[in-house]
Write a protein that holds these residues in place. Structure first.
Motif, PDB file in Angstrom:
ATOM      1  N   HIS A 167       0.504   3.870  -3.077  1.00  0.00           N
ATOM      2  CA  HIS A 167       0.081   5.274  -3.015  1.00  0.00           C
ATOM      3  C   HIS A 167       1.166   6.201  -3.564  1.00  0.00           C
ATOM      4  CE1 HIS A 167       1.880   6.118   1.090  1.00  0.00           C
ATOM      5  NE2 HIS A 167       1.951   7.320   0.575  1.00  0.00           N
TER       6      HIS A 167
ATOM      7  N   TYR B  51       0.831  -1.213   0.000  1.00  0.00           N
ATOM      8  CA  TYR B  51       0.000   0.000   0.000  1.00  0.00           C
ATOM      9  C   TYR B  51       0.865   1.263   0.000  1.00  0.00           C
ATOM     10  CZ  TYR B  51      -4.226  -2.770   1.046  1.00  0.00           C
ATOM     11  OH  TYR B  51      -5.276  -3.648   1.013  1.00  0.00           O
TER      12      TYR B  51
ATOM     13  N   VAL C  40      -5.224   7.748  -4.339  1.00  0.00           N
ATOM     14  CA  VAL C  40      -4.073   7.972  -3.463  1.00  0.00           C
ATOM     15  C   VAL C  40      -4.538   8.069  -2.012  1.00  0.00           C
ATOM     16  CG1 VAL C  40      -2.273   9.634  -2.811  1.00  0.00           C
ATOM     17  CG2 VAL C  40      -2.671   9.126  -5.231  1.00  0.00           C
ATOM     18  N   GLU C  41      -5.533   8.888  -1.772  1.00  0.00           N
ATOM     19  CA  GLU C  41      -5.996   9.109  -0.403  1.00  0.00           C
ATOM     20  C   GLU C  41      -6.546   7.836   0.226  1.00  0.00           C
ATOM     21  OE1 GLU C  41      -5.306  11.779   1.437  1.00  0.00           O
ATOM     22  OE2 GLU C  41      -4.219  12.360  -0.380  1.00  0.00           O
TER      23      GLU C  41
ATOM     24  N   LYS D 153       0.685   8.580  -6.912  1.00  0.00           N
ATOM     25  CA  LYS D 153       1.022  10.004  -6.902  1.00  0.00           C
ATOM     26  C   LYS D 153       2.008  10.312  -8.022  1.00  0.00           C
ATOM     27  CE  LYS D 153      -0.149  13.752  -5.002  1.00  0.00           C
ATOM     28  NZ  LYS D 153      -1.522  14.228  -5.108  1.00  0.00           N
TER      29      LYS D 153
ATOM     30  N   VAL E  44      -5.826   4.684  -0.590  1.00  0.00           N
ATOM     31  CA  VAL E  44      -4.747   3.718  -0.374  1.00  0.00           C
ATOM     32  C   VAL E  44      -3.875   4.151   0.808  1.00  0.00           C
ATOM     33  CG1 VAL E  44      -2.695   2.644  -1.401  1.00  0.00           C
ATOM     34  CG2 VAL E  44      -4.791   2.870  -2.746  1.00  0.00           C
ATOM     35  N   ARG E  45      -3.637   5.437   0.981  1.00  0.00           N
ATOM     36  CA  ARG E  45      -2.925   5.919   2.181  1.00  0.00           C
ATOM     37  C   ARG E  45      -3.689   5.518   3.437  1.00  0.00           C
ATOM     38  NH1 ARG E  45      -1.354  12.045   0.423  1.00  0.00           N
ATOM     39  NH2 ARG E  45       0.580  11.538  -0.640  1.00  0.00           N
TER      40      ARG E  45
END
Length: 183
Positions: A33, A29, A59-60, A37, A62-63
């Motif tokens: 991410h 993960y 992105v958000e 990005k 997965v973060r």
């Protein structure tokens, strides 16, 4: 890894197996991410804005998955490793190879990235299914969203007959080349 305590109902041997699997998900993960990005910053061409804006929510989320997995590791009595070195040590995949390129080329490569992450998640789901349904449930929810994101990616690569332009591509460079030809 030495687990001193864990949640009720799981042995330290079971938890060690689960944490080992979760650590690999955490590293995947963190890598994903950053890769997303990177794609966000490096897409160009006529589909730029659509792909650029499609990537940030991925992105958000997965973060957030990385955080969720790290907190599960800690809950189970482990110590999550979120460093760049941990990502490199846990890697079973190559670093993302596409730099500045068309949106469609990046999506071709990203489809393969999602294949790898989702396949490994399914292995972790299988492992945790018998040992820890709490962890299994978390991974199922994360994987469902990753599959949806892959569908978003694939919608750009699919023709009217349902064939993916990158079908059969075994590398990111082959996938980017195939996507460019069809795109």
């Amino acid at each position: 890894m030495s687990v001193k305590y864990t949640v009720p109902g799981l042995s330290t041997d079971q938890v060690t197996e689960i944490i080992t699997s979760l650590q690999k998900r955490l590293s995947a993960y963190n890598d994903l991410h950053l890769t997303l990005k990177h794609v966000h910053w490096n897409v160009v061409g006529p589909h730029f804005i659509a792909v650029h804006e499609m990537i940030d929510p991925q992105v958000e989320l997965v973060r957030g998955y990385a955080d969720e997995v790290a907190e599960r590791i800690a809950t189970l009595g482990g110590s999550p490793q979120g460093t760049p070195g941990a990502v490199i040590n846990d890697r079973t995949w190559d670093d993302y190879s596409v730099g500045r390129d068309t949106a469609i080329a990046h999506l071709g490569a990203l489809d393969l990235v999602y294949n790898g992450v989702i396949e490994d998640n399914r292995k972790a789901i299988e492992l945790t299914g018998d040992l820890d349904p709490i962890t299994e449930d978390m991974l199922i929810g994360e994987t469902a969203e990753l599959e949806k994101f892959q569908w978003f990616v694939r919608a750009h690569l699919e023709d009217i007959g349902g064939r993916l332009s990158t079908s059969g591509a075994g590398s990111e460079s082959a996938a980017t080349d195939a996507a460019r030809v069809e795109g």
